[in-house]
Design a protein around this motif. Structure first.
Motif, PDB file in Angstrom:
ATOM      1  N   TRP A  24      27.205  50.770  50.477  1.00 18.10           N
ATOM      2  CA  TRP A  24      28.026  50.148  49.433  1.00 18.10           C
ATOM      3  C   TRP A  24      29.495  50.520  49.613  1.00 18.10           C
ATOM      4  O   TRP A  24      30.386  49.688  49.458  1.00 18.10           O
ATOM      5  CB  TRP A  24      27.571  50.599  48.053  1.00 18.10           C
ATOM      6  N   LEU A 203      23.928  41.523  48.963  1.00 21.35           N
ATOM      7  CA  LEU A 203      24.484  41.714  47.623  1.00 21.35           C
ATOM      8  C   LEU A 203      26.007  41.754  47.654  1.00 21.35           C
ATOM      9  O   LEU A 203      26.672  41.167  46.781  1.00 21.35           O
ATOM     10  CB  LEU A 203      23.938  43.004  47.009  1.00 21.35           C
ATOM     11  N   LYS A 204      26.565  42.413  48.652  1.00 18.55           N
ATOM     12  CA  LYS A 204      28.023  42.482  48.756  1.00 18.55           C
ATOM     13  C   LYS A 204      28.619  41.100  49.002  1.00 18.55           C
ATOM     14  O   LYS A 204      29.649  40.739  48.419  1.00 18.55           O
ATOM     15  CB  LYS A 204      28.421  43.452  49.880  1.00 18.55           C
ATOM     16  N   SER A 206      27.226  38.297  48.054  1.00 17.42           N
ATOM     17  CA  SER A 206      27.013  37.489  46.852  1.00 17.42           C
ATOM     18  C   SER A 206      28.082  37.764  45.800  1.00 17.42           C
ATOM     19  O   SER A 206      28.350  36.923  44.940  1.00 17.42           O
ATOM     20  CB  SER A 206      25.625  37.753  46.263  1.00 17.42           C
ATOM     21  N   GLN A 207      28.694  38.940  45.888  1.00 18.06           N
ATOM     22  CA  GLN A 207      29.701  39.318  44.900  1.00 18.06           C
ATOM     23  C   GLN A 207      31.097  38.805  45.249  1.00 18.06           C
ATOM     24  O   GLN A 207      32.032  38.961  44.468  1.00 18.06           O
ATOM     25  CB  GLN A 207      29.725  40.846  44.750  1.00 18.06           C
ATOM     26  N   THR A 208      31.229  38.197  46.422  1.00 15.54           N
ATOM     27  CA  THR A 208      32.533  37.683  46.838  1.00 15.54           C
ATOM     28  C   THR A 208      32.800  36.291  46.289  1.00 15.54           C
ATOM     29  O   THR A 208      33.881  35.735  46.512  1.00 15.54           O
ATOM     30  CB  THR A 208      32.627  37.639  48.382  1.00 15.54           C
ATOM     31  N   LYS A 213      23.827  31.937  46.809  1.00  7.49           N
ATOM     32  CA  LYS A 213      23.304  32.656  45.654  1.00  7.49           C
ATOM     33  C   LYS A 213      22.114  33.496  46.106  1.00  7.49           C
ATOM     34  O   LYS A 213      21.283  33.026  46.886  1.00  7.49           O
ATOM     35  CB  LYS A 213      22.871  31.672  44.570  1.00  7.49           C
ATOM     36  N   LYS A 239      20.087  41.927  38.058  1.00 15.83           N
ATOM     37  CA  LYS A 239      21.277  41.091  37.919  1.00 15.83           C
ATOM     38  C   LYS A 239      22.548  41.932  37.962  1.00 15.83           C
ATOM     39  O   LYS A 239      23.575  41.497  38.493  1.00 15.83           O
ATOM     40  CB  LYS A 239      21.190  40.280  36.628  1.00 15.83           C
ATOM     41  N   GLU A 240      22.468  43.159  37.426  1.00 14.71           N
ATOM     42  CA  GLU A 240      23.615  44.063  37.512  1.00 14.71           C
ATOM     43  C   GLU A 240      23.920  44.429  38.963  1.00 14.71           C
ATOM     44  O   GLU A 240      25.075  44.640  39.337  1.00 14.71           O
ATOM     45  CB  GLU A 240      23.337  45.331  36.700  1.00 14.71           C
ATOM     46  N   GLY A 242      23.639  42.434  41.391  1.00 17.44           N
ATOM     47  CA  GLY A 242      24.312  41.294  42.005  1.00 17.44           C
ATOM     48  C   GLY A 242      23.425  40.110  42.299  1.00 17.44           C
ATOM     49  O   GLY A 242      23.883  39.108  42.851  1.00 17.44           O
ATOM     50  N   HIS A 244      21.678  36.752  41.608  1.00 19.72           N
ATOM     51  CA  HIS A 244      22.035  35.614  40.753  1.00 19.72           C
ATOM     52  C   HIS A 244      20.903  35.272  39.798  1.00 19.72           C
ATOM     53  O   HIS A 244      21.110  35.026  38.610  1.00 19.72           O
ATOM     54  CB  HIS A 244      22.377  34.403  41.618  1.00 19.72           C
ATOM     55  N   ARG A 354      23.780  52.899  43.002  1.00 19.85           N
ATOM     56  CA  ARG A 354      24.893  52.372  42.195  1.00 19.85           C
ATOM     57  C   ARG A 354      25.024  53.116  40.875  1.00 19.85           C
ATOM     58  O   ARG A 354      25.749  52.674  39.973  1.00 19.85           O
ATOM     59  CB  ARG A 354      24.673  50.880  41.921  1.00 19.85           C
TER      60      ARG A 354
END
Length: 473
Positions: A24, A203-204, A206-208, A213, A239-240, A242, A244, A354
């Protein structure tokens, strides 16, 4: 707050958590050598003879957490230097031997491996012993015992043997990736390769804010896991992280039950295709029965295929109890639909990487599937769902005679009977793990309570029939 059954699982989790945490942060490759020291910070050994050996073994665990040996096609690997403490004696005579006059052990041995010394005590000649166990069965004092290693005892397909260095070795031609050896090894010397780095990367991305998704497809056995929190909090936690959308694999189970019941009525005999370890066992040990394997994909692959058909930009991560799923997604027929697999153990590590305390979160909702899709998680659930599928499709003329196999040994017996024309059943539900998916190697917790949790989860389903669940697809 107890999250794991064993300390071996906890150790494995700590390695996965550290690898994910650094991935991460983008510091993984710069700090690889620090991970063993972070887990065993002092100079006093806590598990082995010396701290240096502990750290050397932890370094190997880190490699497997990062994906393992890419030249080894098996998803299950042995850490050789961690495998050195179990006795490798086979059958041995204990001091319970009374030197009786009957000598039943000597008489029953067909290989001449048993003899008696001048004190009338039995001895086994290892060069002649075939490990058949006949002597142990007839000894009136149970003085002859098997010193078989836990991994060998756990492996019902006889894929594990010992190499010249007395470390376990896995025969990939026999292994079905069920993970029984992984859970039973007291030293954690056998473990499954992880996709956790792949998932962190997904996940990283998807957060951009791109078009892709990320979907989490969760196995119904999740209802018996994460016992310290509520299921809805696990959903919110995903969901927290990342994801969808969180989708029930049980919806795929509803789809499979609907199609498989129809296929069964048309063909007259089927073996289930839901458990990848069971299917692999058929291919490797009963190739003549391969034509009878249901043509339906597993629930995981079925619902993932639907997701990608609906959303071509989707990426899918399956989360469940199963190590064999990691092998299944490498198959050509499944590879396009599932991008990675996480076990429940790995999901816990991901949450904690996380610093996400899911017990503080609001409860999300899972409402994709029916009761029958959800009970796929335990042995007998698939057969019940197929019976319901026949009923809902008006195929009552076909009389279901199901043989639900709890564990690979029962699977072997049923398949052997079928191969010899002696099976009084027209549908074999094969579950490689005892109890079904709730007994999977990647579970956080195992036990009889899990079955009740799954049944209760099934009864909470808003959709009461298979047809209701799939009606909106």
């Amino acid at each position: 707050m107890r999250k794991f059954d064993t300390k071996v699982q906890h150790l494995k989790y700590k390695v996965l958590r550290e690898v994910a945490r650094r991935a991460w942060n983008g510091t993984l490759y710069e700090t690889l050598l620090d991970i063993p020291k972070a887990i065993v910070p002092g100079k006093t050994p806590t598990m082995r003879c010396c701290v240096y050996k502990e750290r050397a073994i932890l370094a190997e665990r880190v490699k497997i957490a990062m994906g393992g040996d890419q030249e080894n096609p098996n998803v299950i690997e042995v850490i050789d230097i961690a495998c050195d403490e179990c006795p490798v004696g086979g059958y041995e005579v204990t001091n319970a031997c009374r030197g009786c006059l009957a000598h039943r052990c000597e008489d029953v041995c067909r290989f001449g491996a048993l003899s008696f010394d001048g004190n009338h005590v039995a001895h086994i000649d290892k060069s002649k012993c075939k490990e058949c166990g006949a002597c142990a069965k007839v000894c009136p004092y149970t003085a002859i015992v098997s010193r078989k290693r836990p991994c060998q005892s756990a492996c019902k397909v006889k894929a594990i043997s010992m190499n010249p260095e007395k470390a376990a070795t896995i025969d990939n031609d026999k292994c079905i990736a069920c993970g029984a050896c992984v859970y039973q090894c007291p030293f954690g010397a056998i473990t499954d390769k992880s996709y956790i780095l792949t998932v962190v990367d997904l996940l990283k991305k998807s957060q951009t804010g791109g078009e892709e998704k990320l979907y989490a497809v969760v196995a119904p056995s999740i209802s018996s896991q994460f016992t310290y929190a509520k299921l809805g909090q696990v959903v919110t936690g995903l969901k927290e992280l990342g994801f969808h959308t969180v989708v029930e694999a049980a919806l795929g189970a509803d789809m499979v039950a609907h199609a498989e019941s129809k296929e069964l009525a048309e063909k007259g005999f089927l073996t289930s295709s839901c458990c990848p370890a069971f299917v692999s066992y058929i291919y490797k040990n009963f190739p003549e029965l391969v034509p009878f394997v249901s043509h339906n994909l597993s629930p995981m692959a079925t619902v993932s295929r639907y997701i990608k058909k609906t959303d071509p930009q989707a990426k899918v991560v399956f989360i469940g109890p199963c190590t064999a799923k990691k092998a299944e997604i490498r198959h050509e027929g499944v590879k396009p639909y599932v991008d990675a697999v996480l076990t429940f153990e790995e999901l816990q590590a991901l949450f904690d990487s996380r610093d996400l305390d899911i017990t503080t979160l609001a409860e999300g909702v899972l409402d994709n599937a029916s009761y029958f899709g959800r009970i796929f998680a335990r042995c007998g659930g698939l057969a019940d769902a197929v019976a319901q599928g026949l009923k809902e499709q008006g195929l009552d003329d076909f009389t279901l005679k199901a043989c639900s196999c709890d564990g690979i040994e029962q699977c072997r017996v049923a398949l052997l009977k079928k191969s010899k024309g002696l099976l009084d059943a027209n549908f074999i539900e094969g579950m490689a793990c005892l109890g079904g998916c709730i007994g999977g190697a990647g579970c956080l917790t195992h036990g009889e309570k899990s079955k009740a949790d799954v049944d209760r989860y099934g009864k909470e389903a808003l959709e009461k029939t298979i047809s209701d669940a799939i009606s909106l697809l």
